[in-house]
Structures are given as C-alpha cells and as structure tokens.
Design a protein around this motif. Structure first.
Motif, PDB file in Angstrom:
ATOM      1  N   LYS A 203      10.346   0.512  55.199  1.00  0.00           N
ATOM      2  CA  LYS A 203      11.325   0.773  54.042  1.00  0.00           C
ATOM      3  C   LYS A 203      12.044  -0.646  53.831  1.00  0.00           C
ATOM      4  CE  LYS A 203      12.203   5.687  55.306  1.00  0.00           C
ATOM      5  NZ  LYS A 203      11.259   5.714  56.272  1.00  0.00           N
ATOM      6  N   ALA A 204      12.833  -0.727  52.786  1.00  0.00           N
ATOM      7  CA  ALA A 204      13.511  -1.812  52.557  1.00  0.00           C
ATOM      8  C   ALA A 204      14.500  -2.541  53.416  1.00  0.00           C
ATOM      9  CB  ALA A 204      14.445  -1.811  50.962  1.00  0.00           C
ATOM     10  N   GLY A 205      14.194  -3.877  53.797  1.00  0.00           N
ATOM     11  CA  GLY A 205      14.880  -4.672  54.686  1.00  0.00           C
ATOM     12  C   GLY A 205      14.238  -4.435  56.317  1.00  0.00           C
ATOM     13  N   GLN A 206      13.349  -3.767  56.335  1.00  0.00           N
ATOM     14  CA  GLN A 206      12.521  -3.791  57.743  1.00  0.00           C
ATOM     15  C   GLN A 206      11.597  -4.686  58.027  1.00  0.00           C
ATOM     16  OE1 GLN A 206      10.994   0.346  57.828  1.00  0.00           O
ATOM     17  NE2 GLN A 206      13.211   1.100  58.436  1.00  0.00           N
TER      18      GLN A 206
ATOM     19  N   ALA B 240      11.526  -7.165  54.861  1.00  0.00           N
ATOM     20  CA  ALA B 240      12.190  -8.460  54.609  1.00  0.00           C
ATOM     21  C   ALA B 240      11.506  -9.521  55.483  1.00  0.00           C
ATOM     22  CB  ALA B 240      13.679  -8.199  55.212  1.00  0.00           C
TER      23      ALA B 240
ATOM     24  N   ARG C 138       5.719 -13.713  49.520  1.00  0.00           N
ATOM     25  CA  ARG C 138       6.697 -13.308  48.737  1.00  0.00           C
ATOM     26  C   ARG C 138       7.882 -13.026  49.644  1.00  0.00           C
ATOM     27  NH1 ARG C 138       4.569  -8.127  46.057  1.00  0.00           N
ATOM     28  NH2 ARG C 138       3.167  -8.000  47.675  1.00  0.00           N
ATOM     29  N   VAL C 139       7.665 -13.020  50.997  1.00  0.00           N
ATOM     30  CA  VAL C 139       8.755 -12.889  51.701  1.00  0.00           C
ATOM     31  C   VAL C 139       8.416 -13.673  52.879  1.00  0.00           C
ATOM     32  CG1 VAL C 139       9.340 -10.380  51.114  1.00  0.00           C
ATOM     33  CG2 VAL C 139       7.561 -10.840  53.100  1.00  0.00           C
TER      34      VAL C 139
ATOM     35  N   VAL D 160       5.138  -5.218  52.054  1.00  0.00           N
ATOM     36  CA  VAL D 160       5.901  -6.084  50.800  1.00  0.00           C
ATOM     37  C   VAL D 160       6.457  -5.377  49.595  1.00  0.00           C
ATOM     38  CG1 VAL D 160       6.203  -8.201  49.541  1.00  0.00           C
ATOM     39  CG2 VAL D 160       4.896  -8.232  51.690  1.00  0.00           C
ATOM     40  N   ASP D 161       5.368  -4.697  49.171  1.00  0.00           N
ATOM     41  CA  ASP D 161       5.900  -3.798  47.921  1.00  0.00           C
ATOM     42  C   ASP D 161       6.695  -2.929  48.222  1.00  0.00           C
ATOM     43  OD1 ASP D 161       4.293  -5.165  46.546  1.00  0.00           O
ATOM     44  OD2 ASP D 161       2.578  -3.711  46.367  1.00  0.00           O
ATOM     45  N   ALA D 162       6.701  -2.154  49.518  1.00  0.00           N
ATOM     46  CA  ALA D 162       7.580  -1.156  50.079  1.00  0.00           C
ATOM     47  C   ALA D 162       8.963  -1.683  50.538  1.00  0.00           C
ATOM     48  CB  ALA D 162       7.316  -0.694  51.268  1.00  0.00           C
ATOM     49  N   GLY D 163       9.385  -3.144  50.334  1.00  0.00           N
ATOM     50  CA  GLY D 163      10.296  -3.695  50.690  1.00  0.00           C
ATOM     51  C   GLY D 163      10.708  -4.552  52.043  1.00  0.00           C
TER      52      GLY D 163
END
Length: 471
Positions: A44-47, A72, A83-84, A67-70
């Motif tokens: 999930k986002a930020g994980q 971090a 990308r991250v 990465v697409d799922a968020g």
C-alpha cells in the motif's frame, strides 16, 4: 514502523542508498514509516517492499507492481525501478531481519516494550492470540498475524512496532536448528514461552531430540531478568528449566505448576475448568473447543499474570475468546443439528490425536461422530507409523465413521480397516470433491464432524464447504 530516515534504514541493513534521477524531493533525510511487505500484492502507499529471492520466484520481478501500488522504498539486491528510492543489499531476507532488529532495539531502549516470544510443536497461534488479547489490556500491542513465525513473518511483525507499543507478542517457529535463535536475537524476549515438544516437522528436524534442542533455543539465551514460561506436563519442555538462567514459571495440570487447571469438563460449547494461580482460584468458561486448548489457555494465563493482569482480568480475557483461530477447532454448521468442526490448518500426531479425542467427547447422544481426516505432513520416517497410530485411535475411541481423503493419508484408512473392529465404517477418497459428495449424501441429523489435516492437504477448504452447506 517507527519514523526512520532513508539513511538510517540503509545503515541498519548495511545497504547502499540509491535515489534515481526521476525521484523528486527525496533525500537521505526523507522519513519513511510505512509497514514492510514481501508480497507486491499486499503493498500500500508509503510502504517498504523487500524484493526477496525465494525458491519458486524472485521478488525483483514484481518491483514495478509494488511501485505502482505506492511503495515508498525498495530493498533490492540489484538496482531496478528508479521511480522510488532503493537500498541495495546483499540479501533482502537478511536485510529484513537487520531492520527489524534495529527497530525493536530502538523502541525497547526508549520505552517500556515487553517482548513475549512463543514457540512449541503445537498451539503457538492459539496461545499467541490469547496472549495478544491480554496484552491489549495493558496498552498498545503488536502480535504476529496469521502464522507469521519464520525468518520472514517474524521480522514483518516486529517492524509493526511503534514508539508507544507496550507489548510485542511474537510467534516463533522453526523448520531447522538455529532459526528460533535468530528470531530471539532480533527481538530478545522478556518472557519466553515453550508449549510442547512433539513430532510436528519431525521429518525436517530429524527426530525428537533435535526438536528439543531447537525449541529450547527460546530459553537458552534468556538473561536472569527474563521469565521462562514452561509446560510442566511435557517432559521435554520440563528439561528446559536446566538450560536457562531465567526465572521459571510452570503451567499445566501438574500439581507443581504455578498456573494450573482442575475440574476440566468439555462439550460442543467449549471447556470449563478451574484456574489456579499462586493460591488464587476462579472458574473459567472457555469457549474454545477441545480440552487440549486448556494447555494453551494456561500458558496465556501465565503470561498475563507476568504482564501484571489480575486473576479477574485473565479470566475475563479467556472467556472472551470465541475460537482458537481460523480453521482451528472452528465450529460451523448447525442445520439439522449437524456440527462441523474445521480444524484443518495444521496437523501433527499430537494435535490429530487431541482432535479425535475431542470429537469422541462432544458427540451428541442422538448423533454420530464422523472424522474426516487427511495427511499429516513433514513427519519423515515417522509418517507411516503415526498415520497407523491415528487410524487405530479412531477405531478404539469408537468414532462412528472415518472418511480419509488424499492418497498421502491412505495408510490411515488401511490401519483402521485392519483393526478389524469395523465393517465398512472407514471409507477412502483421493479427491475432496468425492468426499464432499459422499458426506452430503450420508450425513445425518445431529452428526458431529471433525475435519482435520495438515495445511498442505487442504482439507480446510472441504471443511468450509461443509460448514456452508449445513449453515
């Protein structure tokens, strides 16, 4: 997870921080505090996503999905998606444990974190759930989800700890010597619990003495300021008192146990017993099915007492438990008085024997007892002998019908029919669908059905189907 900068995370796992050119507004001082995942489908986002290399697949193949799922942050063994931010390490699994160690150490040094480690051949998850419920009464707590108890699940649980966490309840399993020692090194227990030493995973361990050495890793390195919570009824666990510097607290039915039970009585509604703790006593109406779970309740009660709960709080917590865990003595059904007990998440010889005894005890006077049994895995050279023993037990406890499912369990069926006490009451099916159709055509009102197998045999899904059919 607690707030950590990218630089701190990289240092904890001896990794190299890489911030790609396409990453905006990120530096070594950027804080990350999301949970960690090893499955891209759970991100999930930020994980943080750890790209582990497993026996069957490689986590690096799923980096883009994470990465697409968020995600971090990526922890990888080679540079991938830019990308991250990425931290490049030699081994992502080892890095996961290193980060968990650093987080637990920091929280423990700054606060009042009590770590409870639980191991044993049987009962770990049930006991962990009971202890977690008690720990919630003293403040914020973190406990293993599902059966997260190995080199991956253990650290994932530890990384959920926050600065205000009062109790970490960690289930610690092993398939080889040294694995519990590695987990306890990551999160050194203040309270170490050993439930049983049995034949679960005997094929991997190589025998009962190896199992003993492995499970004793829980208490060998405990300091004298810690507590070893040991099963007085298990002779192998009792031996561990000689191996630890920690203060020993016994639980069990033995009269020497500091926390013990008496007046045990079971039926389909659960188990009733009298709980004794250091001279105090109280009745307990324990809704978890099966007398064998009283041992788990006593272990949890011992931990609860060490955590500072009163006898009344311990009793209230035990009585609030409605089931051991998903697919563990889970009572289902009800239509036409048919009771389905789905206990097919795990099966060792000890837990299989306990389940059959419970079935014999809770059968309704006007109904039959039906045992639907599958294979017990990871028994190695003991497999044939133990399946034979379970078949004999089913006959001698006068189980009305035995339904054996899966070719790996066929010896159990042969053992039952060779006992000679029955005439057609044991049947065998290779496939679950065949067994389901048979049961749907033969089950009678007020029958009580136990579905039991190792996880790998998959009979828990058959249990679910029967439970839904008789809902």
């Amino acid at each position: 997870m607690i707030d950590l900068t990218l630089a701190e995370i990289a240092a904890a796992m001896n990794g190299r921080l890489v911030i790609g050119g396409s990453v905006d507004s990120v530096s070594a001082d950027t804080i990350v505090s999301g949970e960690s995942q090893t499955d891209s489908r759970e991100v999930k986002a930020g994980q943080i996503f750890f790209a582990r290399r497993g026996e069957e697949t490689d986590g690096h193949l799923f980096v883009a999905k994470a990465v697409d799922a968020g995600a971090a942050l990526l922890v990888v063994e080679r540079e991938v998606d830019d990308r991250v931010p990425q931290i490049v390490v030699a081994d992502a699994t080892i890095a996961l444990g290193q980060l968990a160690t650093a987080v637990v150490h920091r929280v423990r040094a700054a606060g009042e974190l009590t770590i409870v480690g639980i191991t044993g051949s049987n009962g770990k998850t049930t006991t962990k759930n009971l202890v977690a419920a008690m720990a919630e009464r003293r403040g914020s707590s973190v406990a293993s989800e599902k059966s997260f108890n190995n080199e991956v699940g253990g650290p994932l649980t530890m990384l959920r700890v926050q600065q205000d966490t009062r109790t970490l309840v960690a289930e610690m399993g092993a398939s080889a010597e040294g694995e519990i020692a590695r987990l306890t090194a990551m999160a050194p227990p203040s309270i170490g619990v050993v439930l049983t030493v049995g034949l679960a995973h005997a094929g991997e361990f190589g025998g009962i003495e190896t199992t003993f050495r492995t499970k004793s890793e829980m208490v060998r390195d405990l300091p004298d300021s810690a507590v070893a919570v040991l099963n007085r009824d298990d002779p192998h666990v009792s031996r561990m008192a000689e191996l630890t510097q920690a203060r020993v607290r016994w639980f069990g039915l033995h009269p020497e146990a500091h926390v013990r039970a008496s007046d045990i009585d079971s039926d389909a509604a659960g188990t009733r017993f009298t709980l004794h703790i250091d001279g105090e006593s109280a009745p307990v109406n324990f809704h978890v099915l099966g007398e064998h779970h009283v041992t788990n309740a006593l272990a949890a009660a011992t931990v609860g007492h060490e955590l500072g709960l009163s006898l009344g709080e311990i009793v209230d917590s035990l009585q609030s438990a409605t089931k051991a865990a998903r697919w563990r003595m889970e009572v289902m059904g009800g239509r036409d008085g048919v009771t389905i007990v789905n206990d097919a998440y795990n099966a060792s010889p000890d837990s299989m024997a306990a389940g059959i005894r419970t079935l014999a005890q809770i059968r309704k006077p006007d109904g039959r007892s039906v045992a639907v049994l599958g294979a017990m895995s990871e028994l190695g050279e003991y497999s044939i002998e133990e399946h034979i023993r379970i078949g004999l037990q089913a006959v001698r406890l006068r189980i009305n019908e035995l339904v054996v499912v899966g070719k790996e369990a066929r010896q159990l069926h042969i053992s039952a029919i060779n006992e000679g006490s029955w005439d057609g009451e044991s049947v065998f099916f290779e496939e679950q669908d065949e067994a389901f159709d048979y049961l749907m055509s033969t089950l009678q009102p007020n029958d009580t059905v136990l579905v039991k197998s190792s996880n790998s045999a998959g009979l828990r899904f058959l249990g679910d189907r029967l439970g839904e059919a008789f809902a």
